[in-house]
Design a protein around this motif. Sequence first.
Motif, PDB file in Angstrom:
ATOM      1  N   THR A  97     -43.707  -3.945   7.590  1.00  0.00           N
ATOM      2  CA  THR A  97     -43.057  -5.130   7.049  1.00  0.00           C
ATOM      3  C   THR A  97     -41.739  -5.380   7.742  1.00  0.00           C
ATOM      4  N   SER A  98     -41.464  -6.625   8.068  1.00  0.00           N
ATOM      5  CA  SER A  98     -40.179  -6.965   8.654  1.00  0.00           C
ATOM      6  C   SER A  98     -39.091  -6.828   7.610  1.00  0.00           C
ATOM      7  N   TRP A  99     -37.857  -6.828   8.091  1.00  0.00           N
ATOM      8  CA  TRP A  99     -36.734  -6.511   7.203  1.00  0.00           C
ATOM      9  C   TRP A  99     -36.013  -7.740   6.713  1.00  0.00           C
ATOM     10  N   ILE A 100     -36.288  -8.875   7.267  1.00  0.00           N
ATOM     11  CA  ILE A 100     -35.601 -10.075   6.819  1.00  0.00           C
ATOM     12  C   ILE A 100     -36.537 -10.809   5.876  1.00  0.00           C
ATOM     13  N   SER A 101     -36.410 -10.513   4.602  1.00  0.00           N
ATOM     14  CA  SER A 101     -37.356 -11.074   3.651  1.00  0.00           C
ATOM     15  C   SER A 101     -36.671 -11.311   2.325  1.00  0.00           C
ATOM     16  N   GLY A 102     -37.410 -11.882   1.417  1.00  0.00           N
ATOM     17  CA  GLY A 102     -36.885 -12.102   0.085  1.00  0.00           C
ATOM     18  C   GLY A 102     -36.323 -13.501  -0.052  1.00  0.00           C
ATOM     19  N   VAL A 135     -30.564  -6.484  -0.810  1.00  0.00           N
ATOM     20  CA  VAL A 135     -31.452  -6.021  -1.877  1.00  0.00           C
ATOM     21  C   VAL A 135     -32.104  -4.722  -1.407  1.00  0.00           C
ATOM     22  N   LEU A 136     -31.769  -3.628  -2.064  1.00  0.00           N
ATOM     23  CA  LEU A 136     -32.256  -2.305  -1.684  1.00  0.00           C
ATOM     24  C   LEU A 136     -33.321  -1.864  -2.671  1.00  0.00           C
ATOM     25  N   THR A 137     -34.475  -1.489  -2.176  1.00  0.00           N
ATOM     26  CA  THR A 137     -35.605  -1.162  -3.044  1.00  0.00           C
ATOM     27  C   THR A 137     -36.145   0.224  -2.723  1.00  0.00           C
ATOM     28  N   THR A 138     -36.694   0.850  -3.720  1.00  0.00           N
ATOM     29  CA  THR A 138     -37.397   2.122  -3.569  1.00  0.00           C
ATOM     30  C   THR A 138     -38.181   2.393  -4.847  1.00  0.00           C
ATOM     31  N   THR A 139     -39.221   3.183  -4.714  1.00  0.00           N
ATOM     32  CA  THR A 139     -40.016   3.573  -5.879  1.00  0.00           C
ATOM     33  C   THR A 139     -39.583   4.927  -6.430  1.00  0.00           C
ATOM     34  N   VAL A 140     -38.666   5.599  -5.738  1.00  0.00           N
ATOM     35  CA  VAL A 140     -38.197   6.924  -6.145  1.00  0.00           C
ATOM     36  C   VAL A 140     -36.815   6.779  -6.764  1.00  0.00           C
ATOM     37  N   ALA A 141     -36.715   7.045  -8.040  1.00  0.00           N
ATOM     38  CA  ALA A 141     -35.451   6.833  -8.749  1.00  0.00           C
ATOM     39  C   ALA A 141     -34.329   7.695  -8.186  1.00  0.00           C
ATOM     40  N   GLY A 169     -17.826 -10.209   1.831  1.00  0.00           N
ATOM     41  CA  GLY A 169     -18.892 -11.142   1.479  1.00  0.00           C
ATOM     42  C   GLY A 169     -20.250 -10.492   1.345  1.00  0.00           C
ATOM     43  N   ILE A 170     -20.277  -9.161   1.177  1.00  0.00           N
ATOM     44  CA  ILE A 170     -21.536  -8.428   1.053  1.00  0.00           C
ATOM     45  C   ILE A 170     -21.559  -7.691  -0.278  1.00  0.00           C
ATOM     46  N   VAL A 171     -22.655  -7.798  -0.980  1.00  0.00           N
ATOM     47  CA  VAL A 171     -22.886  -7.020  -2.194  1.00  0.00           C
ATOM     48  C   VAL A 171     -24.277  -6.401  -2.101  1.00  0.00           C
ATOM     49  N   THR A 172     -24.515  -5.430  -2.941  1.00  0.00           N
ATOM     50  CA  THR A 172     -25.833  -4.793  -2.973  1.00  0.00           C
ATOM     51  C   THR A 172     -26.443  -4.935  -4.355  1.00  0.00           C
ATOM     52  N   CYS A 173     -27.756  -4.973  -4.380  1.00  0.00           N
ATOM     53  CA  CYS A 173     -28.514  -4.979  -5.628  1.00  0.00           C
ATOM     54  C   CYS A 173     -29.642  -3.970  -5.476  1.00  0.00           C
ATOM     55  N   CYS A 174     -29.677  -2.983  -6.336  1.00  0.00           N
ATOM     56  CA  CYS A 174     -30.658  -1.902  -6.251  1.00  0.00           C
ATOM     57  C   CYS A 174     -31.822  -2.184  -7.191  1.00  0.00           C
ATOM     58  N   LEU A 175     -33.006  -2.300  -6.614  1.00  0.00           N
ATOM     59  CA  LEU A 175     -34.213  -2.574  -7.395  1.00  0.00           C
ATOM     60  C   LEU A 175     -35.109  -1.346  -7.370  1.00  0.00           C
ATOM     61  N   LEU A 176     -35.262  -0.721  -8.488  1.00  0.00           N
ATOM     62  CA  LEU A 176     -36.122   0.447  -8.601  1.00  0.00           C
ATOM     63  C   LEU A 176     -37.521   0.015  -9.021  1.00  0.00           C
ATOM     64  N   GLY A 177     -38.515   0.470  -8.268  1.00  0.00           N
ATOM     65  CA  GLY A 177     -39.897   0.146  -8.604  1.00  0.00           C
ATOM     66  C   GLY A 177     -40.632  -0.578  -7.502  1.00  0.00           C
ATOM     67  N   LEU A 178     -39.896  -1.063  -6.481  1.00  0.00           N
ATOM     68  CA  LEU A 178     -40.526  -1.739  -5.348  1.00  0.00           C
ATOM     69  C   LEU A 178     -40.504  -0.825  -4.133  1.00  0.00           C
ATOM     70  N   PRO A 179     -41.492  -0.936  -3.257  1.00  0.00           N
ATOM     71  CA  PRO A 179     -41.471  -0.124  -2.029  1.00  0.00           C
ATOM     72  C   PRO A 179     -40.253  -0.449  -1.176  1.00  0.00           C
ATOM     73  N   GLU A 180     -39.866   0.506  -0.347  1.00  0.00           N
ATOM     74  CA  GLU A 180     -38.695   0.308   0.494  1.00  0.00           C
ATOM     75  C   GLU A 180     -38.898  -0.809   1.509  1.00  0.00           C
ATOM     76  N   SER A 181     -40.134  -1.145   1.809  1.00  0.00           N
ATOM     77  CA  SER A 181     -40.405  -2.234   2.745  1.00  0.00           C
ATOM     78  C   SER A 181     -39.991  -3.591   2.188  1.00  0.00           C
ATOM     79  N   TYR A 182     -39.708  -3.689   0.897  1.00  0.00           N
ATOM     80  CA  TYR A 182     -39.281  -4.932   0.281  1.00  0.00           C
ATOM     81  C   TYR A 182     -37.774  -5.143   0.413  1.00  0.00           C
ATOM     82  N   SER A 183     -37.052  -4.173   0.928  1.00  0.00           N
ATOM     83  CA  SER A 183     -35.606  -4.335   1.111  1.00  0.00           C
ATOM     84  C   SER A 183     -35.340  -5.506   2.043  1.00  0.00           C
ATOM     85  N   CYS A 184     -34.331  -6.300   1.730  1.00  0.00           N
ATOM     86  CA  CYS A 184     -34.070  -7.517   2.482  1.00  0.00           C
ATOM     87  C   CYS A 184     -32.641  -7.967   2.244  1.00  0.00           C
ATOM     88  N   VAL A 185     -32.280  -9.061   2.894  1.00  0.00           N
ATOM     89  CA  VAL A 185     -30.981  -9.688   2.720  1.00  0.00           C
ATOM     90  C   VAL A 185     -31.195 -11.091   2.193  1.00  0.00           C
TER      91      VAL A 185
END
Length: 714
Positions: A223-228, A508-514, A320-336
Amino acid sequence: LPMAFRDVNARRHIGLQQLSALALTGRTLLGPMKSCKFIVDESTNQSTLICSAVRLIESLDLTSAAGQLLNETIQAQNKEFRTGMSTLLFLIGAWSSAVLECLQQNVPVSAIVSVMSEGLNSCCERVQCLQISIHDVNKELCSSSVRPNAFKSKTCQIGCDSLLDPHIFLYVQKDISAPEEVIPVNPCSHQEDDSNFNKRLLSSLASLGSIASLVKPAGDKSTSWISGSGVIASNCNKQKLTHSRYFSTLRKSHFSSQQGSFQGYLSGPSADPCECYGLGHLAMALSHGNQTSVKLLQSIVAYQRERAECSGSSQFNIAGIVTCCLLGLPESYSCVSPGFVTLVSPEQTTVIKYFEDKPLRILLMDGDLTEQYRHLGFNRPCNVRTILEHPSLPEGKADLWLSSMLDILISFEVNLVLVKGNVCENLMERCIANSILVIGSVTQDVLCAFGEVTSAQPVTYLTQLNASCVGSGAQVGLWKACDGRAMDLGELVPVRIKVQGIPLLTAVLTTTVASKMQLIEDQFWTLAYRLHHALQDEKVFLGGGAAELLCLSHIQMLAKQPLQPSNKNAVREFHNPCLAASATEYTSVVLQALASGWKQYLSVVMCNTAKAASELEACTSVDHHLKKAAECGSPSAYVLKEFRRGDLLRGGSGPFADDGEGLKVYDNVTAKTEAWRRALDLVLLVLQTDAEIITGPKRNQLLNSHVSSEFMFL
């Protein structure tokens, strides 16, 4: 030897031993190839994966005075630089052990303090020759024949020579087995949805060089990294870019007029070929192998760079940068994603769906939205004992306050409230019932970003609200993943708040591992601040152990030279004549102790990166480099030559190589040197404190006569 010195050395320096023991726990965190640790909370039995000295120190039981000082030192480095903490922790341990060895050899405390301080100052001056300006780095990376394969693609050859055609033709293969479809993308179009933006994405990739790694071959299923939310192209929608007929930039007039008509974009190539690969390649060189974060950061750099060309602002704005951590999605869903992505309760989704894509009136609050909140001017004196911090209000009075606050929001037709602090739960429930969205724990940078584009003025209390404080133009909607679906993660739901022209970007940072979530966020911010400080310093160090190797070589050369008085009256100016007479004798021992810290550092890094099977083998390799540097006659020239060849403290192509070709690695200047200074300052502080405890303050005052003002290195 004076009796006072023997008293100091005959007793145990507990503080130094504690520093050495605590720092020993972070040896595996040193270098680019870190070994993560699991920290288990005994109260909850939950584990967290850590890979930074900050998280490690936060998890240790630091009840001793030395442990508290260690924690404060690590936190100070983290607060100012967000990088260099592992180096700081390791050198604290290495130099603590080295000082203990000096004490066992009956070296006076004041001699240790003075010679080590002067030695480190001399090292910091010596390694200035290894600093290289950012402009020269960009020029070298751009002109170098060695480029990482991240800049290449088998099916997409990107160049900067086809920049004239106003229409960009991208060949998009919707399915691997399906025939190719030619889709013309007109950059002058005033209507552009998310899918069209994804198709137009390639036109902006040349500005970063290494961002071309986001373009995958047709057979690559990653998966490409520029998504969401339409910001970053992804193969979640089964569209794969195979090749481009033209690779053109969008016109600046189009960007300036259409900045808000689509959800995000990347920048076009610069007229300067060196800038074409500048920050994107620099970010990779500073990443130290952290590929996950570097691709996200390159996307942010591209977006901000295009805004900088239009508005004249800074090229990279970390505020001008913030992060949002989403638990439950694969890391391939990480995007800006442009705008502000955050998590809300499922109860608030009904309000969000009601207001989706509608212009909202927004209110910003720079405090807590609770009845008990008082700003700093109302803080009680420190000598007043508080019996009960937040007494519960009588039911009638609490209802009166809730009704009053809700009436204020309704009267000013406020739809969205961003609160810096906490929000009263009862007020939150009433706001939801009245279709008012309230989001708490919003950072100051986010409030400022929304204030600039919506004309909203932050207030401390709702009673201060007037019509001029309420902004307009905000839009809210459910955050959508790369496949176009809104995410419902159960307890929390991600939403995105946007305003036309807002410079805010959310990683947007994602992972399935808490247990891995904190690690991913720490790694992202570490790289972001490395790039930030590199641009702030306007220079970087040669990396890969170059600075430490030159320090080691320099200190060993100084240890072989006699330390001579700076003037003829130096001996008479000493508070302790015995100390002056023996200064030359102790100098070599202390400098060797200082050098041992650098040698341990280099050896452990080589072991952690699997460049040496054991620390003994690593030490042998370091000694080999030192010998060749001495034979060369100019250690700095030798280090520079080995760095450019890619052979510095490496076996083969090194940890940052790509298909056998090494990528240049760089380090921050100020963050690294401050880590060195903080490490030595802490060790010497604990040393002097231990000595004062052992000998008493009056006797220790005699021992603390500094040699640095009387001697100089030749």
